[in-house]
Enzyme design. Sequence first.
Site, PDB file in Angstrom:
ATOM      1  N   ASP A  75       0.830  -1.204   0.000  1.00  0.00           N
ATOM      2  CA  ASP A  75       0.000   0.000   0.000  1.00  0.00           C
ATOM      3  C   ASP A  75       0.864   1.253   0.000  1.00  0.00           C
ATOM      4  OD1 ASP A  75       0.648  -0.854   2.693  1.00  0.00           O
ATOM      5  OD2 ASP A  75      -0.683   0.721   3.437  1.00  0.00           O
ATOM      6  N   GLU A 137      -0.050  -1.262   5.681  1.00  0.00           N
ATOM      7  CA  GLU A 137       1.004  -0.811   6.592  1.00  0.00           C
ATOM      8  C   GLU A 137       0.832   0.653   6.933  1.00  0.00           C
ATOM      9  OE1 GLU A 137       4.875   0.945   7.803  1.00  0.00           O
ATOM     10  OE2 GLU A 137       3.630   1.443   6.060  1.00  0.00           O
TER      11      GLU A 137
END
Length: 386
Positions: A75, A137
Amino acid sequence: MPTRYSARDMLARLVAFPTVSSRSNLDLIAFVEDYLAGHGVTSTRVTDETGEKAALHAVIGPQVDGGIALSAHTDVVPVEGQAWSRDPFTLEEENGRIYGRGTCDMKGFAALALAGVPDMLAADLKRPIHIALSYDEEVGCLGAPPMIESMLASGPRPATVIVGEPSSMQVITAHKGTAVIRVTVHGHSVHSSQWDRGVSAVAAAARIVAWLDDQTRANQAAADPELAMDPPFTTLHCGTIEGGTAANIVSRSCSFHCDIRTIPGETLEMWMESLQDFVDTRIVPGMKAVHPETGVDIELLAAVPGLAPEDHGKAEEIARRLTGDNGRHMVVYGTEAGQFQARGISAVVCGPGSIDQAHQPDEYIETAQLAAGEQFIRRLVADLSR
């Protein structure tokens, strides 16, 4: 013929997937699955509860315990509101810099690991290389724990992990732990002319916020200047606060968000307990003495354990041998390394790019850093083939 990519070409493919944390990353995961399968590598998908996001892990080499995991998150942070001068999801190279969202944080390391798969397969590995790609994350390191549990359950078990966050290829042996907390104060609302009959939620919240600041300043005064962190002390910080209705109304509710960032040797749990004790002994009794239905709720929204320095850590030993870096490096930002370490896997942070470029408009990684990462992967493959 299986498709081969240079690290730069692989990075271009990964950046083209707009895997902002608010969106799905499944297209990227499907691409990686197909790429690995084309090389005869079976991967495992670990899907979240929504079915819209997934982590992926795979093992290359002998199916034995004791290998090394190369870990990256898929991400990226949003681009909205940033002054980009180019398409953030199209790789562009200019003057020794490769631009694009995630080039630095941290698709660069993922690209290095994936581009290195053919060489890993061709080598005579004595211990396996694990590839581990997580999700979410950037919004609390949510995707790594279920991925790690899946890795441990399916085996073989890696002995070490290198989390490739941007560190300019320096070996990071410690970082702070982080907790995100929401505090909601429930007061009793009355007209301000009847102040003594009410309980101001705003006033109670202000006392708690002041306590957070007082603890931080006390920590600063007692800080160890030899600790290689900046700042070298635990911080307790209120970032947002909202409450009250009008100037002449004693506030019924107030809530604020804060974070706690702990140095090695201190834990999030100990600071949460201190906060709870202060609220229970210094705030709530006075509130309830005026009205019994008042109180304070403390919610832990996210917690990421710190990475603690390891005594003769295996991951540190390997990373130093491969990079030649013998400096003492610690950072104050959080990573997934502490989550691996908490499950008994020796961990360090070491990856290409500078944290200064992370989350920035026109994010970039220097071509020299990507080249250094390629050399690191080649040395790792050779090291595991001995």
